[in-house]
Design an enzyme around this catalytic site. Sequence first.
Site, PDB file in Angstrom:
ATOM      1  N   ASP A  10       1.135  -6.556   1.802  1.00  0.00           N
ATOM      2  CA  ASP A  10       0.004  -6.513   2.922  1.00  0.00           C
ATOM      3  C   ASP A  10      -0.338  -4.827   2.808  1.00  0.00           C
ATOM      4  OD1 ASP A  10      -1.135  -6.461   5.169  1.00  0.00           O
ATOM      5  OD2 ASP A  10       0.306  -6.662   6.657  1.00  0.00           O
ATOM      6  N   ASP A 105      -6.696  -8.306   2.202  1.00  0.00           N
ATOM      7  CA  ASP A 105      -5.783  -7.399   2.134  1.00  0.00           C
ATOM      8  C   ASP A 105      -4.254  -7.827   2.168  1.00  0.00           C
ATOM      9  OD1 ASP A 105      -5.633  -8.373   4.758  1.00  0.00           O
ATOM     10  OD2 ASP A 105      -5.697  -6.350   5.674  1.00  0.00           O
ATOM     11  N   GLU A 106      -4.038  -9.073   2.020  1.00  0.00           N
ATOM     12  CA  GLU A 106      -2.427  -9.536   2.056  1.00  0.00           C
ATOM     13  C   GLU A 106      -2.435 -10.703   0.967  1.00  0.00           C
ATOM     14  OE1 GLU A 106      -0.590 -11.094   5.464  1.00  0.00           O
ATOM     15  OE2 GLU A 106      -2.638 -11.113   6.297  1.00  0.00           O
TER      16      GLU A 106
END
Length: 362
Positions: A10, A105-106
């Site tokens: 993350d 983003d993860e």
Amino acid sequence: METRKIIHVDMDAFYASVEQRDFPEYKGKPLIVGGPPNSRSVVSAASYEARKFGVRSAMPCSKAAQLAPQAIFVFPRFEVYKEVSKQIREIFLEYTDLVEMLSLDEGYLDVTFNKKNIPYAVTIAKEIRTEIFKRTELTASAGVGNSKFISKLASEKNKPNGLTVVLPDDVISFIDPLPVSSFHGVGKVTARKMKELGIYTGKDLRTKSIDELVQHFGKMGIYYYKISRGEDERMVQSSRERKSLGAESTFDRDKLDYDDLLKQLKDVAVVVERRLEKKDFAGKTLTLKIKFYDFSLKTRSKTLSEPIFKADELYSTAIELFEEFFEIKYGKKSAIKAIRLLGISLSHPNSENEDPNLFLNL
């Protein structure tokens, strides 16, 4: 059977960190990515300097400005974020093809059997974080565990720029002290209900029988029973294609008033817009979900000629579907019966199966 090795990576305050990287004058300052401070837009991301003032993602920008009046507000640059996300995904794919990106983003990686034959997942996690920083100048936090549930919880444990490893023998001791509100699938309303039942932590949840949990939470009770024991058999799906995305809001009190419900509907539309942008998703079919005080459920859908993703488009389309559930009572427009939940989702017109995570709690 080989114990699974799952990594959840993350990025730390991703959008805000990209802005601070590209514009050095923002470094070390409270930065908010979203709309203007006096607008109804929501915060897409907040730097850690802004978070110290209580600013959080999905918060109205107007409230964020009240909490952090000295904060710098910038508009999101999604094309830039997408390019950085591609760089990150390329790093993941150097280790395994079993990569499931949850958003820009993860993502999850299953490194049980990896391309470099590295025996320890923690080694891979360290290498990935180092490589991400080398190529993007951004930091990432990572969690290592034997399931998606555990690895995601672990990645949140030592943010920012942290690494947490949960060994199979330590799963229960890791879960037990955690607040149930941190568990995936436990929203604000469910967490409040759990507290009323004396369930505050993972350990409290684990003391409840499966029958008790099903009695209070329906089929989700089975899920809560399993995760309190660290049981999560979900696989990392590298080819998952998202067919739908949405959000829903459960009210503390049932609502009848037309204007009040429209405000709630607008708030849901704003959150859906933010999630659509983060997932780089648009769709043509909008579905409105309404749950009444007696738990009866109604859904209405409309397919448009072009894909949409902006809040005002979602809102105006949802209102059209919403109107049939109102009537004039004593000269005032009210719902035909009290409403306890509203949801909006967007999908492609050829979606045959509803995504089980279609409606995510606000």
